[in-house]
Motif scaffolding. Structure first.
Motif, PDB file in Angstrom:
ATOM      1  N   LYS A 181       0.827  -1.212   0.000  1.00  7.24           N
ATOM      2  CA  LYS A 181       0.000   0.000   0.000  1.00  7.24           C
ATOM      3  C   LYS A 181       0.856   1.254   0.000  1.00  7.24           C
ATOM      4  CE  LYS A 181      -3.943  -2.097   2.427  1.00  7.24           C
ATOM      5  NZ  LYS A 181      -4.742  -2.089   3.677  1.00  7.24           N
ATOM      6  N   ARG A 182       1.925   1.274   0.796  1.00 11.15           N
ATOM      7  CA  ARG A 182       2.782   2.462   0.884  1.00 11.15           C
ATOM      8  C   ARG A 182       3.427   2.777  -0.454  1.00 11.15           C
ATOM      9  NH1 ARG A 182       2.713   6.004   4.690  1.00 11.15           N
ATOM     10  NH2 ARG A 182       4.899   6.378   4.268  1.00 11.15           N
ATOM     11  N   VAL A 183       4.008   1.751  -1.085  1.00 14.92           N
ATOM     12  CA  VAL A 183       4.684   1.970  -2.372  1.00 14.92           C
ATOM     13  C   VAL A 183       3.679   2.333  -3.451  1.00 14.92           C
ATOM     14  CG1 VAL A 183       6.148   0.913  -4.126  1.00 14.92           C
ATOM     15  CG2 VAL A 183       6.569   0.446  -1.709  1.00 14.92           C
ATOM     16  N   PHE A 184       2.465   1.732  -3.383  1.00  9.21           N
ATOM     17  CA  PHE A 184       1.437   2.058  -4.377  1.00  9.21           C
ATOM     18  C   PHE A 184       1.070   3.540  -4.314  1.00  9.21           C
ATOM     19  CE2 PHE A 184      -2.211   2.053  -6.894  1.00  9.21           C
ATOM     20  CZ  PHE A 184      -3.241   2.661  -6.191  1.00  9.21           C
ATOM     21  N   LEU A 185       0.909   4.074  -3.092  1.00 12.36           N
ATOM     22  CA  LEU A 185       0.582   5.492  -2.961  1.00 12.36           C
ATOM     23  C   LEU A 185       1.691   6.375  -3.507  1.00 12.36           C
ATOM     24  CD1 LEU A 185      -1.038   5.546   0.600  1.00 12.36           C
ATOM     25  CD2 LEU A 185      -2.178   5.770  -1.617  1.00 12.36           C
ATOM     26  N   LEU A 186       2.952   5.992  -3.245  1.00 13.10           N
ATOM     27  CA  LEU A 186       4.080   6.760  -3.751  1.00 13.10           C
ATOM     28  C   LEU A 186       4.099   6.743  -5.278  1.00 13.10           C
ATOM     29  CD1 LEU A 186       6.677   8.335  -3.196  1.00 13.10           C
ATOM     30  CD2 LEU A 186       7.900   6.149  -3.082  1.00 13.10           C
ATOM     31  N   CYS A 187       3.896   5.555  -5.875  1.00 13.42           N
ATOM     32  CA  CYS A 187       3.901   5.447  -7.334  1.00 13.42           C
ATOM     33  C   CYS A 187       2.733   6.223  -7.952  1.00 13.42           C
ATOM     34  CB  CYS A 187       3.826   3.975  -7.756  1.00 13.42           C
ATOM     35  SG  CYS A 187       5.296   3.009  -7.314  1.00 13.42           S
ATOM     36  N   LEU A 188       1.595   6.218  -7.265  1.00 13.05           N
ATOM     37  CA  LEU A 188       0.441   6.934  -7.777  1.00 13.05           C
ATOM     38  C   LEU A 188       0.707   8.427  -7.848  1.00 13.05           C
ATOM     39  CD1 LEU A 188      -2.489   6.687  -8.702  1.00 13.05           C
ATOM     40  CD2 LEU A 188      -3.195   6.977  -6.319  1.00 13.05           C
ATOM     41  N   LEU A 189       1.398   8.973  -6.831  1.00  9.41           N
ATOM     42  CA  LEU A 189       1.754  10.388  -6.841  1.00  9.41           C
ATOM     43  C   LEU A 189       2.678  10.709  -7.996  1.00  9.41           C
ATOM     44  CD1 LEU A 189       1.725  13.175  -5.554  1.00  9.41           C
ATOM     45  CD2 LEU A 189       3.567  12.436  -4.025  1.00  9.41           C
ATOM     46  N   VAL A 190       3.692   9.866  -8.212  1.00 10.61           N
ATOM     47  CA  VAL A 190       4.620  10.081  -9.335  1.00 10.61           C
ATOM     48  C   VAL A 190       3.870  10.010 -10.664  1.00 10.61           C
ATOM     49  CG1 VAL A 190       6.624   9.138 -10.544  1.00 10.61           C
ATOM     50  CG2 VAL A 190       6.599   9.220  -8.043  1.00 10.61           C
ATOM     51  N   GLY A 191       2.987   9.031 -10.794  1.00 12.43           N
ATOM     52  CA  GLY A 191       2.218   8.895 -12.027  1.00 12.43           C
ATOM     53  C   GLY A 191       1.347  10.097 -12.287  1.00 12.43           C
ATOM     54  N   TRP A 192       0.742  10.673 -11.213  1.00  9.81           N
ATOM     55  CA  TRP A 192      -0.086  11.860 -11.375  1.00  9.81           C
ATOM     56  C   TRP A 192       0.729  13.029 -11.913  1.00  9.81           C
ATOM     57  CZ3 TRP A 192       0.191  16.497  -8.503  1.00  9.81           C
ATOM     58  CH2 TRP A 192      -0.857  17.385  -8.753  1.00  9.81           C
ATOM     59  N   ARG A 193       1.938  13.224 -11.372  1.00  4.55           N
ATOM     60  CA  ARG A 193       2.776  14.327 -11.850  1.00  4.55           C
ATOM     61  C   ARG A 193       3.161  14.139 -13.312  1.00  4.55           C
ATOM     62  NH1 ARG A 193       6.980  15.419  -6.794  1.00  4.55           N
ATOM     63  NH2 ARG A 193       5.438  16.337  -5.372  1.00  4.55           N
ATOM     64  N   VAL A 194       3.528  12.920 -13.674  1.00 11.63           N
ATOM     65  CA  VAL A 194       3.893  12.648 -15.069  1.00 11.63           C
ATOM     66  C   VAL A 194       2.701  12.878 -15.985  1.00 11.63           C
ATOM     67  CG1 VAL A 194       4.645  10.857 -16.676  1.00 11.63           C
ATOM     68  CG2 VAL A 194       5.721  11.047 -14.430  1.00 11.63           C
ATOM     69  N   PHE A 254      -2.104   1.384 -14.267  1.00 13.00           N
ATOM     70  CA  PHE A 254      -0.780   1.116 -14.838  1.00 13.00           C
ATOM     71  C   PHE A 254       0.249   0.898 -13.736  1.00 13.00           C
ATOM     72  CE2 PHE A 254       2.769   1.352 -17.653  1.00 13.00           C
ATOM     73  CZ  PHE A 254       3.731   2.116 -17.006  1.00 13.00           C
ATOM     74  N   VAL A 255       0.222   1.767 -12.704  1.00 12.61           N
ATOM     75  CA  VAL A 255       1.218   1.686 -11.632  1.00 12.61           C
ATOM     76  C   VAL A 255       1.059   0.385 -10.846  1.00 12.61           C
ATOM     77  CG1 VAL A 255       1.943   2.738  -9.457  1.00 12.61           C
ATOM     78  CG2 VAL A 255       1.539   4.173 -11.457  1.00 12.61           C
ATOM     79  N   VAL A 256      -0.216   0.003 -10.561  1.00 15.37           N
ATOM     80  CA  VAL A 256      -0.449  -1.240  -9.808  1.00 15.37           C
ATOM     81  C   VAL A 256       0.097  -2.436 -10.569  1.00 15.37           C
ATOM     82  CG1 VAL A 256      -2.243  -2.802  -8.977  1.00 15.37           C
ATOM     83  CG2 VAL A 256      -2.419  -0.359  -8.522  1.00 15.37           C
ATOM     84  N   GLY A 257      -0.176  -2.480 -11.883  1.00 17.04           N
ATOM     85  CA  GLY A 257       0.316  -3.607 -12.683  1.00 17.04           C
ATOM     86  C   GLY A 257       1.833  -3.674 -12.692  1.00 17.04           C
ATOM     87  N   ALA A 258       2.477  -2.492 -12.865  1.00 18.70           N
ATOM     88  CA  ALA A 258       3.940  -2.468 -12.893  1.00 18.70           C
ATOM     89  C   ALA A 258       4.519  -2.906 -11.554  1.00 18.70           C
ATOM     90  CB  ALA A 258       4.429  -1.065 -13.255  1.00 18.70           C
ATOM     91  N   PHE A 259       3.900  -2.456 -10.475  1.00 21.44           N
ATOM     92  CA  PHE A 259       4.439  -2.808  -9.163  1.00 21.44           C
ATOM     93  C   PHE A 259       4.302  -4.307  -8.889  1.00 21.44           C
ATOM     94  CE2 PHE A 259       5.792  -2.328  -4.943  1.00 21.44           C
ATOM     95  CZ  PHE A 259       4.978  -3.143  -4.164  1.00 21.44           C
ATOM     96  N   CYS A 260       3.148  -4.876  -9.287  1.00 19.04           N
ATOM     97  CA  CYS A 260       2.963  -6.313  -9.051  1.00 19.04           C
ATOM     98  C   CYS A 260       4.043  -7.138  -9.755  1.00 19.04           C
ATOM     99  CB  CYS A 260       1.580  -6.732  -9.540  1.00 19.04           C
ATOM    100  SG  CYS A 260       0.234  -6.115  -8.494  1.00 19.04           S
TER     101      CYS A 260
END
Length: 454
Positions: A12-25, A295-301
């Motif tokens: 969950k922690r890493v997913f939230l971090l990746c989601l923030l990065v994805g939003w900025r991109v 996209f981020v969830v799939g990449a993280f998995c």
């Protein structure tokens, strides 16, 4: 079981971090796409006009700051609707526009009349100015409105101002007509609109007259916008010093060739915030976030399967980080709640993302019930007050100006004298993220000082 709970928490922690990065991109990609859509064309100039451009590659623009139309941003760069129009004309003709700041309408006219500047973008046309200036085709416009003091009868016509003080910036476009046709009005001249509004607020003048767009940018508890001045219209024009027919012809050709859809988009970009925004924009924003989230969830998995042997170490590391962040958040929350004055944080759409206990008590609400809502979406303030404050927030986010004002506002419990402050805030990369604000109840402070109710 312990390992499984830790693994899920780290996920969950890493997913939230990746989601923030994805939003900025995603936001950056969207802005880049919008810039790529800008249509760049040219206009057909005569040989004499092309020679004039070669002989005069730089055009000096006398510029007085007028929010949304032309102003200096937080980085000291000229911005606004008129600046975007000149950028487009520059791309079409090869002219380079250089601004020379003026601090009043009178100073701007003086620079044009003496030859210190070639043109201006914010001057309205009248008979007096036509003697020394030529004016281009119009590319928009707005009406003139009366701005009076709150609590006084609304000004509806010039006849109503007979034997009253009307304050205007010096050499205002309507000054000559008013002096000629309404001699009973006591006309007073100042340097700027800010001084004019201040005299109306203090009661030294009964009213002023301002462009209806500009008047809406400065809502105040002491001022109110009245009726439109009937039969008068301020067209958006480019004013050119006499003796430059080639420059006037080039500007008119560029305005004629200006794509109507692009000009409409520029005006909506700067002036659209004064009206309601399309509801679909919010759904598009959230749908883009949803796509990035998938996209981020799939990449993280996929990555988590490759690095499962290191998961035990990551769990411990994230537990430590969580503990530190939790302590920080608890401290920050306790600090904000300890503040005696109401404090709030709103995002770029005006939605509430944080507030303290004093804010909840002042509006008789619970944060959990209004989180993510705009002022106009909840029944926390009278409808008129909520609408006015929400409009102010949107204008502040567009102009990126700070606001500190003493004013009287109507709450559910009655009128209150407050000292209000709202400031834009930015992330580490310099991107605007929203508004931070609050207020102090001057009514209670004065009562405490004098020992009796104010």
């Amino acid at each position: 079981m312990l390992f499984e709970r830790g693994w899920k928490h780290a996920l969950k922690r890493v997913f939230l971090l990746c989601l923030l990065v994805g939003w900025r991109v995603g936001v950056a990609a969207h802005l880049a796409h919008d810039e790529e859509q800008l249509y760049i064309g040219t206009v057909v100039l005569s040989e004499a006009e092309r020679q004039w451009v070669r002989d005069n590659p730089t055009v000096i623009v006398a510029a007085e700051q007028y929010p949304l139309y032309l102003f200096l941003d937080e980085h000291g760069h000229w911005s606004g609707l008129n600046n975007d129009v000149l950028k487009r004309i520059s791309a079409m003709t090869g002219l380079q526009f250089v601004y020379r700041e003026s601090f009043s309408t009178a100073q701007m006219l003086e620079r044009l009349e003496t030859g210190a500047a070639d043109m201006s973008t914010t001057l309205a046309m009248n008979d007096e100015r036509r003697l020394s200036l030529d004016f281009s085709h119009a590319f928009g416009g707005a009406g003139w409105v009366f701005v009076g003091r709150a609590g006084e009868p609304g000004v509806q016509s010039l006849e109503q101002l007979a034997k009253r003080v009307l304050v205007l910036p010096g050499r205002h476009a309507l000054e000559g007509v008013i002096r000629r046709d309404y001699p009973s009005i006591e006309l007073r001249s100042v340097k700027t609109y800010a001084e004019a509004r201040a005299l109306v607020e203090s009661g030294e003048a009964y009213a002023t007259i301002e462009n209806e767009i500009g008047a809406q940018l400065y809502p105040s508890g002491l001022l109110k916008v009245g009726e439109l001045l009937e039969g008068k219209w301020e067209a958006d024009l480019l004013a050119v010093r006499k003796g430059q027919p080639q420059l006037l012809s080039i500007l008119n050709k560029a305005l004629e060739a200006f794509p109507a859809s692009e000009l409409r988009a520029i005006r909506l970009n700067w002036l659209g915030g004064i009206g309601p925004k399309p509801a679909a924009a919010g759904w598009q924003h959230w749908s883009r976030l949803g796509y990035w989230g998938v996209f981020v969830v799939g990449a993280f998995c996929g990555l988590s399967l490759l690095w499962h042997r290191r998961m035990a170490a990551l769990i411990k590391q994230h537990r430590d980080v969580q503990s530190q962040l939790g302590d920080q958040l608890l401290f920050q929350r306790a600090l904000i709640d300890a503040m005696p004055d109401p404090v709030f944080v709103r995002d770029l759409e005006g939605r509430l993302i944080l507030c303290n206990k004093s804010y909840e008590e002042a509006l008789s609400i619970r944060f959990e019930q209004v989180q993510g809502c705009r002022l106009i979406d909840v029944d926390a303030l009278p409808r008129a007050t909520a609408g006015m404050l929400h409009e102010e927030f949107m204008i502040q986010l567009r102009t990126r100006r700070t606001r500190f004002s003493r004013r009287r506002l109507q709450f559910k419990q009655g009128n209150r004298d407050i000292y209000q402050w709202t400031v834009p805030f930015y992330c580490a990369s310099g991107e605007l993220r929203g508004l931070l604000g609050g207020w102090s109840d001057i009514t209670r402070r004065d009562a405490a000082t004098t020992g009796h109710p104010h």
